[in-house]
Design a protein around this motif. Structure first.
Motif, short mmCIF file in Angstrom:
data_model
loop_
_atom_site.label_atom_id
_atom_site.label_comp_id
_atom_site.label_asym_id
_atom_site.label_seq_id
_atom_site.Cartn_x
_atom_site.Cartn_y
_atom_site.Cartn_z
N TYR A 75 5.01 1.98 0.61
CA TYR A 75 5.92 2.72 0.03
C TYR A 75 6.50 3.97 0.31
CZ TYR A 75 4.25 -0.72 -3.81
OH TYR A 75 3.91 -1.70 -4.45
N SER A 76 5.81 4.64 0.91
CA SER A 76 5.98 6.08 1.60
C SER A 76 7.31 5.83 2.51
CB SER A 76 5.07 6.71 2.31
OG SER A 76 3.75 6.91 1.35
N GLY A 122 0.86 -1.26 -0.04
CA GLY A 122 0.03 0.12 0.17
C GLY A 122 0.90 1.21 0.09
N LEU A 123 0.17 2.38 -0.03
CA LEU A 123 0.86 3.70 -0.09
C LEU A 123 1.81 3.99 1.00
CD1 LEU A 123 1.16 6.54 -1.65
CD2 LEU A 123 -0.82 7.29 -0.50
N LEU A 124 1.43 3.46 2.33
CA LEU A 124 2.05 3.83 3.52
C LEU A 124 3.36 2.95 3.36
CD1 LEU A 124 2.40 4.94 6.33
CD2 LEU A 124 1.14 2.85 7.27
#
Length: 262
Positions: A237-238, A233-235
């Motif tokens: 990857y961040s 998810g985006l978290l």
């Protein structure tokens, strides 16, 4: 030649004149070959047993032998093997200056310390990406040689994108090892940080929190846990991006301000 290209060229020469590029290239060659062997066995388990590749009671179940499966396996090799070998490349590049006593000489040059750090990261990143492309090209040759089904240009392109994404994430989470090697003024601290990160990545992933632990994310992206598991998810990857940037910036700041007395 301006300082940045000159520094990058110097780091490239250091790498070229060492044995480590050959060792890492050989390691990924063996890994790609092993992946091809797995695919060959999965094509026909009885044939593999007849050739002595499996024991009389051994069998592989639950796997498919086609191009998508092979590309997925190569991505997993990049995630797991890259976590170690890409990390070793970073640790060697930064730690060797202290272990060989060249740090003071290097920093006495009229080249900004941050430029030197940037050149080192540019070389380690390029090195790791070349190994990734090498693995992909070897996969193409090996897969064609054993006659894997399911080939298409779209599958090949998707496989390459997945390998490069996995490699980019893996490279990002190895940058803190440069700071560890610099702080420890040699290889030992960097290797210790590498082993700790690899160990925790396995444990955290088993506990189900892999999408939130940066060092577990590359393996999850490669589908090593199976297609049914929760994606990063985006978290996730961040957090990987944050770790990558923090490793580069932290290393640059340390080299810029630390007292280099040996």
């Amino acid at each position: 030649m301006s300082t940045a290209p000159a520094a990058a060229w110097t780091e490239l020469l250091k790498a070229r004149r060492s044995r480590l590029p050959w060792v890492t290239a050989a390691a990924f060659t063996v890994a790609a070959g092993f992946g091809g062997l797995i695919m060959f066995i999965l094509q026909d388990v009885r044939r593999a047993r007849a050739l002595g590749l499996l024991g009389t009671k051994a069998a592989l179940t639950g796997g498919t032998a086609d191009w998508p499966a092979y590309f997925a396996l190569l991505a997993q090799i990049i995630a797991v093997g890259g976590a170690v070998l890409f990390g070793v490349i970073v640790i060697w590049t930064f730690g060797r200056e202290f272990s060989q006593g060249t740090a003071k000489d290097l920093l006495a040059l009229p080249t900004p310390r941050t430029t030197i750090v940037g050149a080192k990261f540019a070389v380690t990143t390029s090195w790791s990406l070349v190994l990734t492309v090498q693995t992909y090209l070897l996969g193409l040759v090996i897969g064609a040689a054993i006659g894997l089904p399911g080939w298409s240009a779209a599958v090949a392109a998707t496989g390459l994108v997945k390998l490069l994404l996995t490699a980019a994430l893996t490279i990002a989470v190895t940058t803190p090892f440069a700071l560890a090697a610099s702080l420890g003024r040699g290889y030992l601290a960097g290797v210790g940080a590498l082993f700790l990160a690899v160990f925790l990545a396995q444990v955290v992933a088993l506990l189900g929190y892999g999408p939130y632990f940066p060092w577990s994310v590359p393996a999850l992206v490669s589908d090593i846990a199976g297609p049914g598991r929760q994606p990063p998810g985006l978290l996730g990857y961040s957090l990987v991006a944050l770790v990558g940037v923090a490793g580069v910036v932290g290393t640059a700041l340390w080299w810029k301000h630390a007292d280099q007395d040996r």
